[in-house]
Design an enzyme around this catalytic site. Structure first.
Site, short mmCIF file in Angstrom:
data_model
loop_
_atom_site.label_atom_id
_atom_site.label_comp_id
_atom_site.label_asym_id
_atom_site.label_seq_id
_atom_site.Cartn_x
_atom_site.Cartn_y
_atom_site.Cartn_z
N ASN A 171 0.81 -1.08 -0.14
CA ASN A 171 0.08 -0.08 -0.17
C ASN A 171 0.89 1.08 0.07
OD1 ASN A 171 -2.86 -0.91 0.45
ND2 ASN A 171 -1.75 -1.98 2.14
N SER A 176 -3.75 2.72 6.87
CA SER A 176 -4.35 3.12 7.99
C SER A 176 -3.57 2.31 9.23
CB SER A 176 -6.07 2.66 7.91
OG SER A 176 -5.81 1.38 7.85
N LYS A 388 -8.31 -10.11 -8.46
CA LYS A 388 -8.42 -8.89 -7.75
C LYS A 388 -8.09 -7.55 -8.67
CE LYS A 388 -5.13 -9.94 -4.02
NZ LYS A 388 -3.99 -9.35 -3.17
N GLU A 392 -8.66 -0.48 -3.54
CA GLU A 392 -8.25 -0.44 -2.18
C GLU A 392 -9.41 -0.40 -1.17
OE1 GLU A 392 -5.11 -0.67 -1.52
OE2 GLU A 392 -4.37 -0.74 -3.72
N GLY A 393 -9.08 -0.69 0.00
CA GLY A 393 -9.81 -0.62 0.95
C GLY A 393 -10.48 -1.80 1.62
N ARG A 475 -3.45 -7.83 11.76
CA ARG A 475 -4.84 -7.89 11.33
C ARG A 475 -5.47 -9.58 11.42
NH1 ARG A 475 -5.90 -4.30 6.22
NH2 ARG A 475 -3.90 -5.33 5.95
P1 ADP Z 1 -6.97 -4.16 -0.33
O1 ADP Z 1 -6.29 -3.12 -1.07
O2 ADP Z 1 -8.53 -3.92 -0.64
O3 ADP Z 1 -6.65 -4.34 0.99
P2 ADP Z 1 -5.71 -6.89 -0.67
O4 ADP Z 1 -4.79 -7.29 -1.92
O5 ADP Z 1 -5.18 -6.52 0.68
O6 ADP Z 1 -6.58 -5.29 -0.99
O7 ADP Z 1 -6.89 -7.67 -0.60
C1 ADP Z 1 -7.88 -7.70 0.66
C2 ADP Z 1 -7.93 -8.89 1.68
O8 ADP Z 1 -7.94 -9.96 0.92
C3 ADP Z 1 -6.52 -9.21 2.18
O9 ADP Z 1 -6.49 -8.25 3.36
C4 ADP Z 1 -6.67 -10.68 2.54
O10 ADP Z 1 -7.30 -10.78 3.69
C5 ADP Z 1 -7.29 -11.18 1.30
N1 ADP Z 1 -6.33 -11.31 0.39
C6 ADP Z 1 -5.80 -10.64 -0.67
N2 ADP Z 1 -4.97 -11.42 -1.32
C7 ADP Z 1 -4.97 -12.54 -0.82
C8 ADP Z 1 -4.29 -13.90 -1.23
N3 ADP Z 1 -3.47 -13.92 -2.48
N4 ADP Z 1 -4.67 -15.14 -0.49
C9 ADP Z 1 -5.30 -15.15 0.53
N5 ADP Z 1 -6.07 -13.71 0.73
C10 ADP Z 1 -5.77 -12.88 0.23
MG MG Z 2 -4.37 -2.12 -0.26
MG MG Z 3 -4.77 -5.02 1.91
#
Ligand code: ADP
Ligand code: MG
Ligand code: MG
Length: 499
Positions: A171, A176, A388, A392-393, A475
């Site tokens: 990020n 946050s 994905k 974000e968020g 988290r």
């Molecule tokens: P954001 O920018 O919305 O936080 P993330 O890539 O962090 O996007 O994805 C949100 C959540 O999804 C992560 O906090 C995690 O819990 C879950 N997540 C994301 N990518 C993976 C992955 N490759 N394997 C397992 N869980 C994932």
């Molecule tokens: Mg993010």
């Molecule tokens: Mg994230």
């Protein structure tokens, strides 16, 4: 390389399966559960501690809680005990922070790489397209950001089967919990000081966490580089912000320790009240802005009208230090994460071979959907992947059967829409029996955790003033939940217990 071959390991497609066995990996924090007679006392003490020490957020049940400080507070959701985490992977994550800081800076300077990598995404994702337009506008104006401040958070999960620390995402905007994360570590230390003997846990194994002071220090240093003692640090905030206390912790630290004033403004207010002086100085509401610190502005919802975009452009054109500037923002997109994971791309931006190896080691499998083989693999075994978008968020990813449906729909529609997404290996961390406390109620179930390491980077022209790891955020969420955001309501704040 076919995605299936490149998966770092094959994990149980159903995380629920992993804790049905008797593996010692799947017991509660450090292999202990809280005796029934102690639990209510522990929960009550934690709730009191949170209230007395400002580990709080606005209460969604109170309408004014997101707008008026001091009204409708509730404790932030937290885990009652810290989650076990191996010391070596903890060190590894901390060591990566300055390398990622540097990587972000290097990539940000390659405007062509950013524009080219995101060119297909641009056609199908209106939000990313607007960001790219601003970036292109700055390139055309030959706008230089001589002082650059990055406040990043790299998030990881520990893969259960291989014990590999794998990056979830990096990020670069609006990270946050620099304020509240350190309070959770303190809460856990305090609880273990009182109850550690009963639980067989030692408070010293919770690493100290000084994110708030270190992030404030970075903001103050940037303010100092701007070199105008009457200027302010401006926080870009939302109209409604229930996580405002996390932000107020930073403002308080800036004021009390560094004598730096802060200003809180929404993008709409900046459009109304902001103006650029002929020399590029940004003035808002009569204040000269040294640093613009974004705690909003990362999601399409933050730009309901053209006013917000105008504000974003005004700030980008100014001589204020933007945290982040538009190119740092773009480096944090999921598409760039995926492009950096391609062979020989890191080598374009980093020289040190050890650094490259360290970064590559934490990359999970990442694929573009422009490759039909990736689409095929994801359709065949969606449980091993996460789809994905450039958002974000939290709450935006696609899992399981929904992956199949989405890919089928996008392919039928002509395939262009696939460029809005990247495909990622799904990581399956060990789940532990955990006590998660939300709104005063303690829930007990299997949960998985995600470790975030904050990093701060500040440079002025050729001089790197700061390049540090700045504390951590753990988290934890119930294993049954796919998503992870605390603010989005999926996860709770936690800290770590080194093993
Ligand atoms: P954001 O920018 O919305 O936080 P993330 O890539 O962090 O996007 O994805 C949100 C959540 O999804 C992560 O906090 C995690 O819990 C879950 N997540 C994301 N990518 C993976 C992955 N490759 N394997 C397992 N869980 C994932
Ligand atoms: Mg993010
Ligand atoms: Mg994230």
């Amino acid at each position: 390389l076919s995605p299936s071959l490149a998966l770092k390991c094959l994990k149980s497609p159903d995380p629920q399966e992993t804790h049905k066995g008797n593996s010692p990996k799947h017991e509660s924090a450090a292999g202990r559960s809280v005796p029934e007679e102690v639990l209510p006392k522990l929960v009550e003490e934690a709730l009191v501690w949170s209230s007395l020490h400002g580990l709080v957020v606005g209460d969604g049940n109170n309408k004014r809680s997101g707008a008026v400080p001091g009204v409708g507070l509730v404790h932030a959701p937290f885990a009652l005990l810290p989650v076990p985490f191996p010391t070596s992977q903890w060190r590894q994550a901390c060591e990566l922070a300055p390398i990622f800081n540097e990587l972000v800076d290097r990539v940000s300077l390659d405007g062509k790489f950013l524009q080219d990598s995101l060119s297909r995404t641009k056609n199908v994702d209106a939000f990313t397209s607007r960001l790219l337009d601003i970036h292109a506008m700055m390139l055309a104006d030959n706008k230089k950001e001589e002082i650059r401040l990055g406040l990043h958070r790299s998030d990881y999960m520990l893969d259960a089967e291989t014990n590999l620390l794998l990056q979830i995402e990096l990020n670069t905007i609006s990270c946050s919990f620099p304020g509240l994360s350190c309070l959770v570590s303190e809460l856990h230390r305090s609880l273990l000081n009182h109850y550690g003997k009963h639980l067989g846990l030692d408070s010293k194994k919770v690493p100290g966490n000084t994110t708030v002071s270190r992030v404030a220090h970075a903001l103050a240093k940037a303010w100092n580089e701007y070199n105008n003692s009457s200027a302010v640090v401006m926080f870009i905030v939302s109209n409604e912000e229930r996580n405002m206390y996390d932000q107020h912790w930073l403002s308080a630290e800036l004021m009390e320790r560094h004598g730096v004033n802060t200003l809180r403004k929404t993008l709409a207010e900046i459009n109304e009240e902001g103006k650029l002086l002929p020399d590029g100085t940004l003035c808002v509401d009569g204040h000269t802005v040294a640093v613009v610190y974004f705690r909003s502005g990362y999601s399409p919802n933050d730009y309901p009208s053209e006013s917000e975009w105008k504000a974003r452009i005004l700030m980008e054109q100014s001589s204020s230090i933007k945290c982040p500037c538009i190119s740092y923002h773009l480096v944090g997109t999921k598409k760039i994460q995926q492009e950096l994971a391609k062979p020989n791309v890191l080598e374009r931006f980093l020289e040190n071979k050890d650094d490259i190896a360290k970064v590559r080691k934490c990359f999970a499998g990442l694929w573009s959907l422009e490759d039909p083989a990736s689409v095929g693999d994801a359709m065949e075994r969606p449980e091993y992947f996460v789809l994905k978008p450039q958002r974000e968020g939290g709450g935006n990813n696609i899992y399981g059967d929904d992956i199949r449906e989405t890919l089928t729909r996008l392919t039928t529609e002509g395939g262009e829409g696939l460029s809005a997404y990247i495909l990622m290996q799904r990581i399956f961390p060990t789940s532990y029996l955990s006590y998660l406390v939300r709104e005063g109620i303690c829930h007990h179930d299997y949960a998985v955790s995600e470790l975030g390491i904050y990093g701060a980077y500040l440079r002025n022209k050729d001089k790197v003033i700061m390049n540090d790891q700045c504390g951590y955020l753990m988290r934890t969420k119930f294993s049954s939940s796919n998503e992870g955001g605390v603010a989005a309501g999926f996860a709770v704040l936690d800290s770590i217990y080194l093993t």
